[in-house]
Each structure stands twice: as structure tokens, then as C-alpha cells.
Write an enzyme that holds these catalytic residues in place. Structure first.
Site, PDB file in Angstrom:
ATOM      1  N   PRO A   1       0.848  -1.196   0.000  1.00 49.74           N
ATOM      2  CG  PRO A   1       0.034  -1.021   2.183  1.00 49.74           C
ATOM      3  CD  PRO A   1       0.769  -1.941   1.267  1.00 49.74           C
ATOM      4  CG  MET A   2       3.502   2.196  -1.947  1.00 48.37           C
ATOM      5  SD  MET A   2       4.595   1.932  -3.369  1.00 48.37           S
ATOM      6  CE  MET A   2       3.560   0.875  -4.404  1.00 48.37           C
TER       7      MET A   2
ATOM      8  CD  GLN B   1      -1.899   0.086   5.089  1.00 51.75           C
ATOM      9  OE1 GLN B   1      -1.695   1.213   4.664  1.00 51.75           O
ATOM     10  NE2 GLN B   1      -0.930  -0.772   5.393  1.00 51.75           N
TER      11      GLN B   1
ATOM     12  CB  CYS C   1       1.892   5.178   7.840  1.00 54.12           C
ATOM     13  SG  CYS C   1       2.001   6.764   6.986  1.00 54.12           S
TER      14      CYS C   1
ATOM     15  N   GLY D   1      12.866  -2.015   0.724  1.00 50.92           N
ATOM     16  CA  GLY D   1      14.093  -2.059  -0.044  1.00 50.92           C
ATOM     17  C   GLY D   1      14.210  -3.174  -1.054  1.00 50.92           C
TER      18      GLY D   1
ATOM     19  NE  ARG E   1      10.595   3.367  -1.880  1.00 46.52           N
ATOM     20  CZ  ARG E   1      11.707   3.716  -1.246  1.00 46.52           C
ATOM     21  NH1 ARG E   1      12.291   4.876  -1.546  1.00 46.52           N
ATOM     22  NH2 ARG E   1      12.245   2.929  -0.330  1.00 46.52           N
TER      23      ARG E   1
END
Length: 340
Positions: free
Chosen positions: A23-24, A76, A106, A219, A241
Site C-alpha cells: 500500500p502506497m 488497508q 506509516c 528495499g 516502489r
């Protein structure tokens, strides 16, 4: 191209978590998720974080909107009030989500001021109360995404205690971002890069809590890494990402390499499959750039990628922009490959 989703029961969602797209905020909206689903039939997709107050107090039901093709898809939630989270979780289950995930990772200022997100790593009993209330109200699996600790906490001490207390309430699946969150002194962006990664601790948690489904996050930028973590005994890998900026490198190969599914597609086929979706969105009053902003990285690392990005960036914001903009951008890629 057959991109129909896999019919999901609880066990299949469990399997889908072998690889998930994190989730971003501002990125994994419904248009992004539809695109990602065209690229992988198997991976588990997550919404942006939606706050429980926005749903329960604000009635922002539009935040729950998703396309049926997105399954398996998880909502989320952010919050710290058990009863409010329980109501929001029920709303998610009623809407048809396959999973409800509680955000305990977060680090943004807004999240801290509302006493949810990573700050909840300091309140494991409250998290336990929250997930218990959520499970009482909804009939889909409740999961947790967390950090290894915050600020001056010692992760080797706090993470096992956190997992023990929360799993005691029935949570069986955790996604662990293998970094601390520094709530004071680092921005949310810096918190994604500066705190060192501690993958060994996440691997140790799987050994210590072998009955839990544990995914690692943070990462990870390749399927090679994902396969390595799975080979070391972790149950799942969550990629953020890299899955967004270079989706073809992650998602087009994911079904074959992670799930053993032989079906595969190409970035060009994905673009053509997006065109009817774009036309539908425009017919409902939407704007082209709301979708194409998620498509910029489709050809990353390939001939014509720069021309593809440039054409979409320069033209998708026009008031009259339609599918022809996307087709013209694809023409740049086709031409670049032809003269290669």
C-alpha cells in the site's frame, strides 16, 4: 489475453500473499491496481491507506470503490479506536474486499497526530484490542503491516513482544517493513531510506513464530530478491516502489516465477487492455492523466521508454485528452524497437 482474476477463497488470498504490492499513499489507487492486475493475475494488491474516521465519521464511501477485476485485493485501514476500526472493517468486508489490513507502519506527521500508524508500535496492547474488535465485526481476514520498531526501541525486544500480543488475538499474517521508523527527526520519505534494513530480524521472527505467515517489506527491488527470501523460509514478499516505478520488471514475471503460472503478457498488450478501461473512465467524467500517471514506468529500461513517458507527461493533462494519446505514446515505443 486472458487476464481474468483468480477466484479467491481464504486459502487463495493466503497464497496470493507470496507476492504483494505494498500500500502506497497517492500511488496505489484503483487505477493503479487495475493496471497491476493486468500484469499479474496472482499477486495480492493493496489499497492506499484509508482512515477509519474518514469512513465511519466522514461517510467517504467512495474511498472503498474498486473494480471486481482487482481481486485479490486488500483494504488497508488506519486508526486506533477499536470500535471505529471494527465498523470500518465491516464496511470493507461488505464491499467485497478479500482482506483488511491494519497500518502499524506509516510514519507521517498526520498519522502520528491521530495516534495511528507506526506510533502504534509503542502500544501493542492497543493494536491487539483493535484487531480483536475488527475480527468480531467482519468475516474476512484481518492482517497487520508493521515496522520492526520506532525511535529508541530495541527491535529485537519489541518486535517479538508485538507479534506475540497481536497474534494472540487471532492475527495470523503480518507484513514487516524491515526498518525502524524514526517519528522524530526524519520525514516520511527519509523513513523509507535512511533507517538501516534488518532483514535478519524478520527471518528470525519467522523461525520464532513458525505458525505465522510473515512477509518481508522494505528495499526489495527485484524478483531475484523475492525468490531468495522465499527460499529462506519467509511466506511472502511485499514490494513497493519497484513495483510502481518498474512494474514490468516485477509484475510481468511474477506469476511464472513466484506462483508457477505459465500465463504471461507484454507491456504492449497491457496498454491495449487498458484502453477500454480508459474509455469507461473518461465517459464517467474522469481525466486521462488520473490513469496514465501510473503507466509511465511500463517500459522502463526498454527502447522508447523516454519517448513514452514524455508523450504521456506532455499530453495526458489536456482537457480533450483521450485514448489516442496513449496509442500515440505507444507508437514511439514501437518505432524505437523497430529501428533498434
Amino acid at each position: 489475453m486472458d487476464q481474468s482474476p483468480i477466484k479467491q477463497g481464504k486459502s487463495n488470498v493466503f497464497n496470493a500473499a507470496r507476492l504483494s504490492v505494498a500500500p502506497m499513499m497517492d500511488w496505489t489507487d484503483r487505477h493503479c491496481r487495475y493496471l497491476h492486475r493486468l500484469m499479474s493475475r496472482r499477486a495480492l494488491l493493496y489499497t492506499e491507506m484509508v482512515t477509519a474516521p474518514a469512513l465511519v465519521q466522514g461517510g467517504a464511501l467512495h474511498l472503498l470503490r474498486f473494480n471486481e477485476a482487482e481481486h485479490p485485493v486488500a483494504l488497508q485501514l488506519g486508526g486506533s479506536d477499536p470500535q471505529e476500526l471494527a465498523l470500518a472493517a465491516k464496511m470493507a468486508a461488505d464491499e467485497g474486499y478479500d482482506e483488511v489490513n491494519l497500518n502499524v507502519g506509516c510514519p507521517s506527521d498526520r498519522v502520528q497526530s491521530g495516534c495511528f500508524g507506526a506510533v502504534l508500535m509503542e502500544r501493542p496492547q492497543l493494536v491487539a484490542d483493535c484487531v480483536a474488535a475488527m475480527q468480531d465485526k467482519c468475516d474476512v481476514e484481518v492482517t497487520v503491516k508493521c515496522r520492526i520498531g520506532v525511535d529508541d526501541q530495541i527491535p529485537e525486544d519489541v518486535l517479538p513482544d508485538f507479534l506475540q500480543k497481536v497474534s494472540a488475538k487471532g492475527v495470523n499474517r503480518f507484513a514487516i517493513h524491515a526498518r525502524k521508523a524514526w517519528l522524530q527527526g526524519l520525514s516520511p520519505k527519509e523513513n523509507r531510506d535512511i533507517p538501516p534494513l534488518n532483514y535478519d530480524l524478520v527471518l528470525q521472527m519467522k523461525k520464532d513464530f513458525s505458525h505465522l505467515h510473515i512477509s518481508v517489506n522494505g528495499g526489495i527491488d527485484s524478483l531475484d530478491q523475492a525468490e531468495s527470501f522465499l527460499a529462506q523460509g519467509l511466506d511472502g514478499v511485499m514490494i513497493g516502489r519497484a513495483a510502481y516505478h518498474t512494474p514490468s520488471a516485477i509484475l510481468l514475471e511474477a506469476d511464472r516465477r513466484i506462483f508457477g503460472d505459465s500465463r504471461q503478457t507484454t507491456p504492449e498488450a497491457v496498454v491495449y487492455a487498458m484502453l477500454p478501461y480508459i474509455e469507461q473512465h473518461l465517459s464517467e467524467g474522469g481525466k486521462l492523466h488520473q490513469i496514465t500517471r501510473h503507466m509511465l514506468g511500463l517500459f522502463a529500461g526498454q527502447s522508447g521508454a523516454r519517448a513514452w513517458r514524455r508523450h504521456l507527461s506532455e499530453n495526458a493533462h489536456r482537457a480533450d485528452a483521450g485514448p489516442e494519446v496513449v496509442e500515440a505514446a505507444l507508437g514511439h515505443v514501437t518505432f524505437a524497437k523497430a529501428v533498434q
